[in-house]
Design a protein around this motif. Structure first.
Motif, mmCIF file in Angstrom:
data_model
loop_
_atom_site.group_PDB
_atom_site.id
_atom_site.type_symbol
_atom_site.label_atom_id
_atom_site.label_comp_id
_atom_site.label_asym_id
_atom_site.label_seq_id
_atom_site.Cartn_x
_atom_site.Cartn_y
_atom_site.Cartn_z
ATOM 1 N N HIS A 101 17.846 -4.597 -4.496
ATOM 2 C CA HIS A 101 16.824 -4.585 -5.546
ATOM 3 C C HIS A 101 15.683 -5.534 -5.205
ATOM 4 O O HIS A 101 14.495 -5.159 -5.282
ATOM 5 C CB HIS A 101 17.446 -4.964 -6.882
ATOM 6 N N ARG A 102 16.002 -6.761 -4.809
ATOM 7 C CA ARG A 102 14.959 -7.736 -4.496
ATOM 8 C C ARG A 102 14.196 -7.343 -3.235
ATOM 9 O O ARG A 102 12.979 -7.555 -3.143
ATOM 10 C CB ARG A 102 15.573 -9.120 -4.334
ATOM 11 N N ALA A 103 14.903 -6.773 -2.260
ATOM 12 C CA ALA A 103 14.228 -6.343 -1.037
ATOM 13 C C ALA A 103 13.200 -5.263 -1.344
ATOM 14 O O ALA A 103 12.081 -5.268 -0.796
ATOM 15 C CB ALA A 103 15.252 -5.837 -0.020
ATOM 16 N N MET A 104 13.531 -4.342 -2.228
ATOM 17 C CA MET A 104 12.581 -3.284 -2.586
ATOM 18 C C MET A 104 11.389 -3.852 -3.366
ATOM 19 O O MET A 104 10.256 -3.405 -3.196
ATOM 20 C CB MET A 104 13.290 -2.185 -3.370
ATOM 21 N N GLU A 105 11.661 -4.852 -4.210
ATOM 22 C CA GLU A 105 10.554 -5.482 -4.936
ATOM 23 C C GLU A 105 9.596 -6.181 -3.971
ATOM 24 O O GLU A 105 8.369 -6.078 -4.117
ATOM 25 C CB GLU A 105 11.107 -6.486 -5.950
ATOM 26 N N LEU A 106 10.134 -6.896 -2.991
ATOM 27 C CA LEU A 106 9.287 -7.561 -2.001
ATOM 28 C C LEU A 106 8.517 -6.537 -1.176
ATOM 29 O O LEU A 106 7.331 -6.737 -0.870
ATOM 30 C CB LEU A 106 10.140 -8.440 -1.090
ATOM 31 N N THR A 107 9.144 -5.440 -0.837
ATOM 32 C CA THR A 107 8.462 -4.370 -0.102
ATOM 33 C C THR A 107 7.269 -3.848 -0.888
ATOM 34 O O THR A 107 6.182 -3.634 -0.340
ATOM 35 C CB THR A 107 9.437 -3.216 0.189
ATOM 36 N N ARG A 108 7.456 -3.671 -2.183
ATOM 37 C CA ARG A 108 6.368 -3.180 -3.027
ATOM 38 C C ARG A 108 5.194 -4.157 -3.040
ATOM 39 O O ARG A 108 4.019 -3.753 -2.976
ATOM 40 C CB ARG A 108 6.888 -2.969 -4.462
ATOM 41 N N VAL A 109 5.485 -5.461 -3.117
ATOM 42 C CA VAL A 109 4.430 -6.478 -3.086
ATOM 43 C C VAL A 109 3.644 -6.394 -1.774
ATOM 44 O O VAL A 109 2.407 -6.434 -1.763
ATOM 45 C CB VAL A 109 5.039 -7.886 -3.257
ATOM 46 N N ILE A 110 4.358 -6.260 -0.662
ATOM 47 C CA ILE A 110 3.691 -6.206 0.642
ATOM 48 C C ILE A 110 2.858 -4.939 0.783
ATOM 49 O O ILE A 110 1.709 -4.980 1.266
ATOM 50 C CB ILE A 110 4.741 -6.305 1.771
ATOM 51 N N LEU A 111 3.389 -3.810 0.339
ATOM 52 C CA LEU A 111 2.624 -2.563 0.429
ATOM 53 C C LEU A 111 1.367 -2.622 -0.441
ATOM 54 O O LEU A 111 0.300 -2.133 -0.048
ATOM 55 C CB LEU A 111 3.500 -1.377 0.023
ATOM 56 N N ASP A 112 1.477 -3.226 -1.622
ATOM 57 C CA ASP A 112 0.292 -3.390 -2.478
ATOM 58 C C ASP A 112 -0.758 -4.255 -1.779
ATOM 59 O O ASP A 112 -1.964 -3.978 -1.848
ATOM 60 C CB ASP A 112 0.692 -4.037 -3.810
ATOM 61 N N MET A 113 -0.291 -5.314 -1.096
ATOM 62 C CA MET A 113 -1.212 -6.187 -0.385
ATOM 63 C C MET A 113 -1.929 -5.424 0.734
ATOM 64 O O MET A 113 -3.140 -5.554 0.921
ATOM 65 C CB MET A 113 -0.451 -7.374 0.196
ATOM 66 N N LEU A 114 -1.174 -4.614 1.473
ATOM 67 C CA LEU A 114 -1.779 -3.860 2.570
ATOM 68 C C LEU A 114 -2.821 -2.865 2.052
ATOM 69 O O LEU A 114 -3.899 -2.700 2.643
ATOM 70 C CB LEU A 114 -0.702 -3.125 3.367
ATOM 71 N N GLU A 115 -2.505 -2.208 0.954
ATOM 72 C CA GLU A 115 -3.464 -1.257 0.380
ATOM 73 C C GLU A 115 -4.725 -1.973 -0.104
ATOM 74 O O GLU A 115 -5.846 -1.457 0.035
ATOM 75 C CB GLU A 115 -2.806 -0.480 -0.754
ATOM 76 N N GLU A 116 -4.550 -3.160 -0.675
ATOM 77 C CA GLU A 116 -5.720 -3.927 -1.110
ATOM 78 C C GLU A 116 -6.559 -4.343 0.099
ATOM 79 O O GLU A 116 -7.791 -4.327 0.058
ATOM 80 C CB GLU A 116 -5.291 -5.157 -1.898
ATOM 81 N N ALA A 117 -5.886 -4.693 1.198
ATOM 82 C CA ALA A 117 -6.613 -5.047 2.414
ATOM 83 C C ALA A 117 -7.427 -3.863 2.916
ATOM 84 O O ALA A 117 -8.580 -4.009 3.350
ATOM 85 C CB ALA A 117 -5.626 -5.505 3.491
ATOM 86 N N GLY A 118 -6.848 -2.675 2.835
ATOM 87 C CA GLY A 118 -7.568 -1.483 3.289
ATOM 88 C C GLY A 118 -8.833 -1.231 2.499
ATOM 89 O O GLY A 118 -9.838 -0.757 3.055
ATOM 90 N N ARG A 119 -8.817 -1.572 1.213
ATOM 91 C CA ARG A 119 -9.990 -1.320 0.373
ATOM 92 C C ARG A 119 -11.171 -2.225 0.721
ATOM 93 O O ARG A 119 -12.296 -1.985 0.287
ATOM 94 C CB ARG A 119 -9.614 -1.471 -1.098
ATOM 95 N N THR A 120 -10.931 -3.273 1.515
ATOM 96 C CA THR A 120 -12.026 -4.164 1.924
ATOM 97 C C THR A 120 -12.686 -3.688 3.217
ATOM 98 O O THR A 120 -13.673 -4.274 3.655
ATOM 99 C CB THR A 120 -11.503 -5.599 2.145
ATOM 100 N N MET A 121 -12.146 -2.652 3.824
ATOM 101 C CA MET A 121 -12.630 -2.202 5.124
ATOM 102 C C MET A 121 -13.564 -1.008 4.990
ATOM 103 O O MET A 121 -13.673 -0.396 3.918
ATOM 104 C CB MET A 121 -11.439 -1.830 6.020
#
Length: 410
Positions: A101-121
């Motif tokens: 459960h916690r691993a999936m939550e951390l994965t979601r945080v990282i994927l959200d961060m990556l998508e936000e990074a993409g929006r700056t490009m």
């Protein structure tokens, strides 16, 4: 500052273009750093359980987040030349330590961060980042599936070990530890269900039924263990005060082979009780052919262990003989084996269940015989007027009279 991979110099050596490229790179790195800092600053808000982690645990989470963003940037800088599959944002070792459960939550945080990074490009960078995030999500799903399968395999091995020790009556402190790891309480009530697993032609019937049985029993409010004994699926259920054994048994009958005996052990307490209930259910299965319909060979489903006490005793089950002796014979005879109840009952059973013949032999009125037989029902729960139940009473009287004559053999 995130570790910056070297950027390739533009083919055109125009100093102005090079300067512009360096400025763009610096701006991009600054934007990535802001996103990373924002993610780390809000880590405990995104993952409330992170607040209770020690400092090294927090650093481990931050390291996973930084690594994922660094990997994205390195792949973007390589302009597609870097090979290799996109890894899971949360590596296997960290996933195992965090739990699914916690691993999936951390994965979601990282994927959200990556998508936000993409929006700056720029458009191409955003597209590449979204593709990367999708691959990372797929890698994570595959990793969690593999870890879940491994956990399921370990759980199955633990369950089978517990059931084997309970059958062999070799349970010890390790069994207690195994039960605790599977979420069972220290004190529990339980009962066993035994029978042939459906679709067991290839030997996989029990394994195919294991998880569905867990899901079904959990839906009913209980918990289960599934194991095997001599080709028979053995299910131990802790109802957890959520239903009757008959209800639980009915909910899992579909996992047992059609037409086969499905045997229900009595409710008992703790590990000794689990051993007794499993033993009773297995003994009932061994005695089941004795009660099959003589024409169709059909059997009641389920067969209750307490309903086959005579057959089990005749087949050598000492526990069944003890139960008949203690719960039936001693209830009738008490301290007076020649008292009116056992004497009237035995005479009635030996007289072809005839009230008149029994009354004549005892020199009493038939109504007195009726009264005493009703008292026998009240005392034992078995009715001598019923053919099946009279057999139970007769078996109890036989066992009791033999044991009374050989007191040292109890």
């Amino acid at each position: 500052m995130i570790g910056k991979p070297k950027r390739s110099r533009p083919k055109d050596d125009d100093p102005a273009e090079a300067q512009q490229a360096r400025q763009a790179s610096t701006a991009s790195d600054a934007a990535m750093e802001r996103i990373l800092r924002k993610t780390l600053d809000h880590l405990e808000e995104a993952l409330p359980w992170a607040r209770s982690l020690p400092a090294d645990g927090r650093r481990t989470l931050e390291g996973a987040i930084r690594t994922a963003l660094d990997d994205l940037l390195a792949r973007l800088d390589s302009q597609g030349k870097e090979e290799g599959e996109v890894p899971s944002p949360v590596p296997a070792e960290l996933s195992r330590s965090l739990g699914p459960h916690r691993a999936m939550e951390l994965t979601r945080v990282i994927l959200d961060m990556l998508e936000e990074a993409g929006r700056t490009m720029e458009a191409e960078g955003e597209r590449s980042t979204l593709v990367y995030a999708r691959h990372a999500a797929t890698a994570a799903a595959g990793l969690y599936a593999d870890l879940a399968e491994a956990r399921s395999g370990r759980k199955a091995v633990t369950e089978s070990r517990i059931i084997r020790h309970l059958i062999e009556k070799t349970a010890d402190t390790r069994t207690v530890d195994d039960l605790a790891r599977l979420g069972w309480p220290t004190e529990f009530d339980c009962f066993a269900v035994v029978g042939e697993a459906r679709g067991n032609d290839d030997g996989q019937g029990m394994e195919n039924a294991r998880q569905p049985i867990h899901t079904t029993v959990a839906h009913e409010g209980g918990r289960a263990l599934v194991g095997e004994s001599d080709g028979l699926m053995t299910v131990l259920i802790n109802p957890d005060r959520s239903g009757t054994p008959a209800d639980f048994c009915a909910s899992i009958l579909r996992f047992f082979a059609d037409g086969s005996a499905v045997c229900l052990g009595p409710v008992r307490h703790g590990i000794p009780g689990a051993e007794a209930s499993i033993g009773a259910a297995l003994s009932t299965h061994a005695a089941a052919p004795a009660v099959a319909d003589p024409i169709t060979a059909a059997l009641p489903r389920p067969l209750h262990a307490d309903d086959l006490l005579p057959e089990r005793a005749l087949n050598g089950d000492r526990d069944a003989a003890d139960q008949l002796y203690q719960e039936v014979y001693l209830s009738l005879a008490g301290q007076d084996p020649d008292g009116p109840l056992p004497t009237t009952l035995l005479t009635f059973l030996r007289s072809g269940n005839s009230l008149e013949v029994t009354a004549k032999k005892l020199g009493i009125h038939p109504n007195t015989v009726r009264y005493r037989l009703r008292r026998c029902v009240e005392v034992t729960g078995w009715d001598a007027m019923d053919p099946r139940e009279s057999f139970v009473l007769q078996a109890a009287l036989i066992i009791g009279r033999i044991r009374r004559s050989h007191p040292g053999a109890d």
